[in-house]
Every structure is written in structure tokens, then in C-alpha cells.
Enzyme design. Structure first.
Site, PDB file in Angstrom:
ATOM      1  N   THR A  46     -67.389  -0.459  -4.895  1.00  0.00           N
ATOM      2  CA  THR A  46     -67.791  -0.488  -3.412  1.00  0.00           C
ATOM      3  C   THR A  46     -69.315  -0.239  -2.985  1.00  0.00           C
ATOM      4  OG1 THR A  46     -67.607   0.816  -1.127  1.00  0.00           O
ATOM      5  CG2 THR A  46     -67.415   2.205  -3.398  1.00  0.00           C
ATOM      6  N   ASP A  47     -69.452  -0.735  -2.272  1.00  0.00           N
ATOM      7  CA  ASP A  47     -71.267  -0.888  -2.175  1.00  0.00           C
ATOM      8  C   ASP A  47     -71.139   0.926  -1.361  1.00  0.00           C
ATOM      9  OD1 ASP A  47     -69.846  -1.205   0.606  1.00  0.00           O
ATOM     10  OD2 ASP A  47     -71.451  -2.384   2.115  1.00  0.00           O
ATOM     11  N   GLU A  48     -70.470   1.360  -1.074  1.00  0.00           N
ATOM     12  CA  GLU A  48     -70.410   2.636  -0.096  1.00  0.00           C
ATOM     13  C   GLU A  48     -70.872   3.250  -1.468  1.00  0.00           C
ATOM     14  OE1 GLU A  48     -66.979   4.487   1.805  1.00  0.00           O
ATOM     15  OE2 GLU A  48     -66.064   2.568   2.121  1.00  0.00           O
TER      16      GLU A  48
ATOM     17  N   TYR B 183     -64.628  10.016  -1.635  1.00  0.00           N
ATOM     18  CA  TYR B 183     -64.067   8.764  -1.942  1.00  0.00           C
ATOM     19  C   TYR B 183     -64.998   8.263  -2.241  1.00  0.00           C
ATOM     20  CZ  TYR B 183     -63.735   3.979  -1.389  1.00  0.00           C
ATOM     21  OH  TYR B 183     -63.712   2.427  -2.043  1.00  0.00           O
TER      22      TYR B 183
ATOM     23  N   LYS C  47     -65.951   6.738  -6.601  1.00  0.00           N
ATOM     24  CA  LYS C  47     -66.117   5.577  -7.027  1.00  0.00           C
ATOM     25  C   LYS C  47     -67.386   5.765  -7.580  1.00  0.00           C
ATOM     26  CE  LYS C  47     -63.779   2.783  -5.734  1.00  0.00           C
ATOM     27  NZ  LYS C  47     -62.855   1.618  -6.955  1.00  0.00           N
TER      28      LYS C  47
HETATM   29  P1  NAD Z   1     -55.507   0.008  -0.897  1.00  0.00           P
HETATM   30  O1  NAD Z   1     -55.308   1.219  -0.477  1.00  0.00           O
HETATM   31  O2  NAD Z   1     -54.878  -0.651  -0.031  1.00  0.00           O
HETATM   32  O3  NAD Z   1     -55.122  -0.186  -1.878  1.00  0.00           O
HETATM   33  C1  NAD Z   1     -55.081   0.355  -2.878  1.00  0.00           C
HETATM   34  C2  NAD Z   1     -53.655   0.146  -4.210  1.00  0.00           C
HETATM   35  O4  NAD Z   1     -54.183   1.307  -5.335  1.00  0.00           O
HETATM   36  C3  NAD Z   1     -52.465   0.834  -4.048  1.00  0.00           C
HETATM   37  O5  NAD Z   1     -51.402  -0.349  -3.962  1.00  0.00           O
HETATM   38  C4  NAD Z   1     -52.200   1.942  -4.537  1.00  0.00           C
HETATM   39  O6  NAD Z   1     -50.436   1.744  -4.614  1.00  0.00           O
HETATM   40  C5  NAD Z   1     -52.211   2.035  -5.037  1.00  0.00           C
HETATM   41  N1  NAD Z   1     -52.249   3.290  -6.224  1.00  0.00           N
HETATM   42  C6  NAD Z   1     -53.172   4.213  -5.853  1.00  0.00           C
HETATM   43  N2  NAD Z   1     -53.549   5.449  -6.870  1.00  0.00           N
HETATM   44  C7  NAD Z   1     -53.006   5.147  -8.154  1.00  0.00           C
HETATM   45  C8  NAD Z   1     -52.857   5.470  -9.005  1.00  0.00           C
HETATM   46  N3  NAD Z   1     -52.777   6.567 -10.118  1.00  0.00           N
HETATM   47  N4  NAD Z   1     -51.769   5.115  -9.891  1.00  0.00           N
HETATM   48  C9  NAD Z   1     -51.454   3.509  -9.622  1.00  0.00           C
HETATM   49  N5  NAD Z   1     -51.832   2.690  -8.236  1.00  0.00           N
HETATM   50  C10 NAD Z   1     -52.011   3.294  -8.151  1.00  0.00           C
HETATM   51  O7  NAD Z   1     -56.588  -0.212  -2.136  1.00  0.00           O
HETATM   52  P2  NAD Z   1     -57.956  -1.904  -0.925  1.00  0.00           P
HETATM   53  O8  NAD Z   1     -58.214  -1.280  -0.233  1.00  0.00           O
HETATM   54  O9  NAD Z   1     -57.377  -2.768  -1.561  1.00  0.00           O
HETATM   55  O10 NAD Z   1     -59.088  -1.461  -2.796  1.00  0.00           O
HETATM   56  C11 NAD Z   1     -59.014  -1.151  -3.414  1.00  0.00           C
HETATM   57  C12 NAD Z   1     -60.402  -1.263  -3.890  1.00  0.00           C
HETATM   58  O11 NAD Z   1     -61.012  -2.255  -3.888  1.00  0.00           O
HETATM   59  C13 NAD Z   1     -60.239  -0.116  -4.721  1.00  0.00           C
HETATM   60  O12 NAD Z   1     -61.007   0.367  -5.387  1.00  0.00           O
HETATM   61  C14 NAD Z   1     -61.575   0.368  -3.327  1.00  0.00           C
HETATM   62  O13 NAD Z   1     -61.945   1.645  -3.923  1.00  0.00           O
HETATM   63  C15 NAD Z   1     -62.851  -1.175  -3.358  1.00  0.00           C
HETATM   64  N6  NAD Z   1     -62.526  -1.462  -2.395  1.00  0.00           N
HETATM   65  C16 NAD Z   1     -62.322  -1.380  -1.022  1.00  0.00           C
HETATM   66  C17 NAD Z   1     -62.975  -2.047   0.005  1.00  0.00           C
HETATM   67  C18 NAD Z   1     -62.058  -2.113   0.904  1.00  0.00           C
HETATM   68  O14 NAD Z   1     -63.301  -2.746   1.849  1.00  0.00           O
HETATM   69  N7  NAD Z   1     -60.606  -2.253   1.052  1.00  0.00           N
HETATM   70  C19 NAD Z   1     -63.825  -2.347  -0.080  1.00  0.00           C
HETATM   71  C20 NAD Z   1     -64.773  -2.619  -1.331  1.00  0.00           C
HETATM   72  C21 NAD Z   1     -63.955  -2.240  -2.782  1.00  0.00           C
HETATM   73  P1  TYD Z   2     -63.163   2.484   7.450  1.00  0.00           P
HETATM   74  O1  TYD Z   2     -62.600   1.418   7.973  1.00  0.00           O
HETATM   75  O2  TYD Z   2     -62.942   2.900   7.154  1.00  0.00           O
HETATM   76  O3  TYD Z   2     -64.183   2.189   6.071  1.00  0.00           O
HETATM   77  P2  TYD Z   2     -65.556   2.760   6.131  1.00  0.00           P
HETATM   78  O4  TYD Z   2     -65.167   3.652   4.029  1.00  0.00           O
HETATM   79  O5  TYD Z   2     -67.005   1.275   5.413  1.00  0.00           O
HETATM   80  O6  TYD Z   2     -66.304   4.048   6.680  1.00  0.00           O
HETATM   81  O7  TYD Z   2     -64.633   2.655   9.123  1.00  0.00           O
HETATM   82  C1  TYD Z   2     -65.580   1.384   9.633  1.00  0.00           C
HETATM   83  C2  TYD Z   2     -66.114   2.516  10.575  1.00  0.00           C
HETATM   84  O8  TYD Z   2     -65.082   2.465  11.644  1.00  0.00           O
HETATM   85  C3  TYD Z   2     -66.873   3.322   9.405  1.00  0.00           C
HETATM   86  O9  TYD Z   2     -68.243   3.372  10.235  1.00  0.00           O
HETATM   87  C4  TYD Z   2     -65.866   4.373  10.562  1.00  0.00           C
HETATM   88  C5  TYD Z   2     -65.558   3.915  11.739  1.00  0.00           C
HETATM   89  N1  TYD Z   2     -64.228   4.477  12.426  1.00  0.00           N
HETATM   90  C6  TYD Z   2     -64.309   4.700  13.738  1.00  0.00           C
HETATM   91  O10 TYD Z   2     -65.243   4.784  14.173  1.00  0.00           O
HETATM   92  N2  TYD Z   2     -62.999   4.808  13.887  1.00  0.00           N
HETATM   93  C7  TYD Z   2     -61.575   5.019  13.362  1.00  0.00           C
HETATM   94  O11 TYD Z   2     -60.455   5.184  13.452  1.00  0.00           O
HETATM   95  C8  TYD Z   2     -61.419   4.612  12.306  1.00  0.00           C
HETATM   96  C9  TYD Z   2     -60.917   4.496  11.118  1.00  0.00           C
HETATM   97  C10 TYD Z   2     -63.359   4.203  11.266  1.00  0.00           C
END
Ligand code: NAD
Ligand code: TYD
Length: 338
Positions: free
Chosen positions: A123-125, A148, A152
Site C-alpha cells: 500500500t502507499d500508506e 496497519y 504492511k
Molecule cells: P479486505 O479487508 O476487503 O479483504 C481482506 C481479505 O483477506 C478478506 O477476504 C479476509 O477474509 C482475508 N483475510 C484476512 N485475514 C486472513 C488470514 N489470516 N488468512 C487468510 N485470509 C485472510 O481488504 P482489501 O481492501 O481487499 O485489501 C486487499 C489487500 O490490498 C490488502 O493487502 C491491503 O493492505 C491492500 N491494499 C488495500 C487498499 C485499499 O484501499 N483497500 C489500498 C492499497 C492496498
Molecule cells: P479510510 O477509508 O479508512 O482509508 P485510509 O487507510 O486512507 O485511512 O479513510 C480514508 C480517509 O477518510 C482518512 O483520511 C480517514 C477519513 N475517514 C473519515 O473522515 N471518516 C470515517 O468514518 C472514515 C472511515 C474515514
């Protein structure tokens, strides 16, 4: 190619599985089905002949070994993670366990079985908050802020160490904030859409001026496919949406699209350690693979609102039970901004 996908029942993983399962590759989806994993996300591809679901935990070394031994994947795409910052603040232990130790178990098994390609989804985080006017490239220092993002960052470095030390063919992607259908309504965009549709308050953390770079989930999945096939081993690729917006602007757009009043927005206490601005450049990915973010944010946001409107049953299923306890825990102590 046989691809072992972890976390393929979650938001991004399921989009990747839906995108790839009917195509040239065989897909094995290994997922623990935590609160964020949902087999309803996979209904569109259920029953396809080259798709297999395996229930299991990436922290369980024996279960991980068994899935590699039985399915002999050529490649791994590792999505599985505890993915929400607020949950990682309320309860860091499962986040560190899955994101760091679970990733370690996956790397060990991939090394033992000699996979030809290992894509670690980061992630970019991991870059932490970035001051204007900079955009992080892949050489930017990792300064993660939350349990988190630091877990990561740890697994991202661990994956790269398996390339350097063991020559495991690892590539790492660092994507910006994703949005789109099937996202669990704990993250900003789906939570605000779902609350707006229910005419519930929209909780804005702090001044709402934090900036995120929004990436449509299918654009992210296409980037992962590009890196899987064209990325260079041992390299990191940023994946950004090129659409930086302050949270308040995103929420106002959602209110416009849903036809709800701005009076629904409520300022609540800020997130501790809240990163102010994420900003990356995807120039390397574009140059080396030809990938581009294709979805225009206005079009993607409208399509996402339409999806949530049309899938109220999906939302009500995921919001039942444990979701309520989480919502209460995360938002009850934030009721006032002071
Ligand atoms: P999500 O929370 O929607 O899904 C996570 C999935 O992983 C779920 O299906 C869950 O059941 C499974 N999981 C969790 N713990 C597990 C374990 N111990 N063993 C097996 N499966 C497990 O997450 P997402 O938003 O789809 O993110 C997916 C990936 O992308 C993550 O690695 C996250 O860090 C990365 N990512 C997410 C974002 C975003 O904006 N959501 C951005 C950049 C990177
Ligand atoms: P989020 O979706 O949790 O992603 P990130 O991992 O980038 O924090 O949150 C996106 C942005 O929105 C972050 O600056 C926090 C803000 N936020 C709120 O203001 N209210 C909310 O209820 C949530 C979930 C996030």
C-alpha cells in the site's frame, strides 16, 4: 498459469478473482473468511471449472503448506490482510499477526515450493504522510504511522528480503486508496454511501482536509496483472489513481449523487496518528508495463453509488451482527469533535 490468490473473498481480491477466473489462468482462492471476507462477492464466478476456493488462515503454517502442496501454484498474488486503519488502532494484534506473520508463512511456503512469481500487494500508506508538493516514488523512505501501515511496511520489506536473500521472484505493488463495488462499509467511500442512502450521519474525522489519491478497484487489479506478467523481479511498483481529493470533497460528491443534504455531515474526533496526505507517482509502472488508470473518478464514484443502491441486500448482510459492535466501538467515543 495456476495462481494462488490469498484474500480473494475480500474487496480487491474478489475483484481480481472475478476479473481473472473466467480467463486463461486457473485460480485457487485461499481465504480465512474474516468479517471482511464474503463468498457473496464471488457469486458471479461460482462454479467456473478452473476456480477453486480453499478456506484457511495464512498464519496457519500447516494449512498454507497444504494448499501449496495440493495445488502447486506457478504464481502467488498475496492480498490477504487486516486492511482497516481504525480497526488496527482499536485492536492491533490480529493486524500484526496476519499482515506480518501471515505474510511470512506465505513467503516461506512459496520459497519451499519454488513459485515462478510472487506478487505482494502492499500500500502507499507505507510511505506515511507526504508533504506538498512531493509525490513519493518507489525510493521514498517508509515512514508508516498506524499498526496497519507499519505491519504492511514490515511485510513489504520482508517480501523484498526474500528476493534479495533467497532469490524468490518477488514483485511488490504499493497502491493508493481503492474504491468500487463490494467494499466493506468501514472505509470512507462505502461507509459514506451506505450512511447517506440510509439517511444516517456522515462522520468526518477532524477538519476533513486529509488528502487521498483515489484508484478504481479494477484499475488496481489490471495493474496487478501487468506487474505479474511484466514486472521485474525484486522491484516495487506504485499504483496510483492520479485523483487526489480532500475527504470533505469526496463526501460532498457522494451527497450530491445520492441527493442527500450536507447537514448529514458531522465533524467527529480525529483518528490518532492520522496521515494528512498520501501522494504517489505511478510513472515507473506506466513506463515499464504500459498500464494507465482508466476510470474517471466522477464516473467511478457514480457507478459505485449505483452499485450500493442496487445491492442493499449485500450491504444489510455485511452490516448485520459484528459490524454493529465495531461501529459502536469506533464511533461512540468520537461523538463530539472536541
Ligand atoms: P479486505 O479487508 O476487503 O479483504 C481482506 C481479505 O483477506 C478478506 O477476504 C479476509 O477474509 C482475508 N483475510 C484476512 N485475514 C486472513 C488470514 N489470516 N488468512 C487468510 N485470509 C485472510 O481488504 P482489501 O481492501 O481487499 O485489501 C486487499 C489487500 O490490498 C490488502 O493487502 C491491503 O493492505 C491492500 N491494499 C488495500 C487498499 C485499499 O484501499 N483497500 C489500498 C492499497 C492496498
Ligand atoms: P479510510 O477509508 O479508512 O482509508 P485510509 O487507510 O486512507 O485511512 O479513510 C480514508 C480517509 O477518510 C482518512 O483520511 C480517514 C477519513 N475517514 C473519515 O473522515 N471518516 C470515517 O468514518 C472514515 C472511515 C474515514
Amino acid at each position: 498459469m495456476k495462481i494462488l490468490v490469498t484474500g480473494g473473498a475480500g474487496f480487491i481480491g474478489s475483484a481480481f478473482v472475478r476479473m481473472t477466473a473466467g480467463g486463461a489462468h486457473s485460480i485457487v482462492n485461499f481465504d480465512k473468511l474474516t468479517y471482511a471476507g464474503n463468498l457473496e462477492n464471488l457469486k458471479p464466478i461460482e462454479g467456473l471449472p478452473r476456480y477453486t476456493f480453499v478456506l484457511g488462515d495464512i498464519c496457519d503454517a500447516a494449512a498454507v503448506e497444504a494448499v501449496f502442496a495440493e495445488h502447486k501454484p506457478d504464481a502467488v498474488v498475496h492480498f490477504a490482510a487486516e486492511s482497516h486503519v481504525d480497526r488496527s488502532i482499536l485492536s492491533p494484534e490480529p493486524v500484526v499477526a496476519t499482515n506480518f506473520m501471515g505474510s511470512f508463512q506465505m513467503l516461506e511456503a512459496a520459497k519451499r515450493h519454488g513459485v515462478a512469481r510472487y506478487t505482494h500487494v502492499s500500500t502507499d500508506e507505507v510511505y506515511g504522510s507526504i508533504d506538498e508538493p512531493h509525490d513519493a516514488d518507489e525510493t521514498w523512505p517508509l515512514v508508516a504511522s498506524s499498526p496497519y501501515s507499519s505491519s504492511k511496511a514490515g511485510s513489504d520489506l520482508l517480501a523484498l528480503s526474500y528476493f534479495k536473500t533467497f532469490k524468490l521472484p518477488v514483485v511488490v505493488t504499493r497502491a493508493s486508496n481503492n474504491y468500487g463495488p463490494y467494499q466493506f462499509p468501514e472505509k470512507l467511500i462505502p461507509l459514506m454511501i451506505s450512511n447517506a442512502l440510509d439517511h444516517q450521519p456522515l462522520p468526518i474525522y477532524g477538519d476533513g482536509q486529509q488528502v487521498r489519491d483515489w484508484l478504481y478497484v479494477d484499475d488496481h487489479c489490471r495493474a496487478i496483472l501487468a506487474v505479474l506478467t511484466k514486472g521485474r523481479e525484486g522491484e516495487v511498483y506504485n499504483v496510483g489513481g492520479s485523483r487526489a481529493l480532500a475527504n470533505l470533497d469526496v463526501v460532498k460528491r457522494i451527497l450530491e449523487i445520492t441527493g442527500k443534504p450536507e447537514s448529514l455531515m458531522v465533524t467527529v474526533k480525529d483518528r490518532p496518528g492520522h496521515d494528512r496526505r498520501y501522494a504517489i507517482t505511478s510513472e515507473k509502472l506506466e513506463r515499464e508495463t504500459g498500464w494507465r488508470a482508466e476510470m474517471d473518478f466522477e464516473v467511478g464514484l457514480k457507478a459505485t453509488v449505483d452499485w450500493y443502491r442496487a445491492n442493499r441486500e449485500w450491504v444489510s448482510h455485511v452490516k448485520s451482527g459484528a459490524y454493529r459492535a465495531y461501529y459502536e466501538q469506533n464511533y461512540s467515543n468520537r461523538l463530539s469533535a472536541t
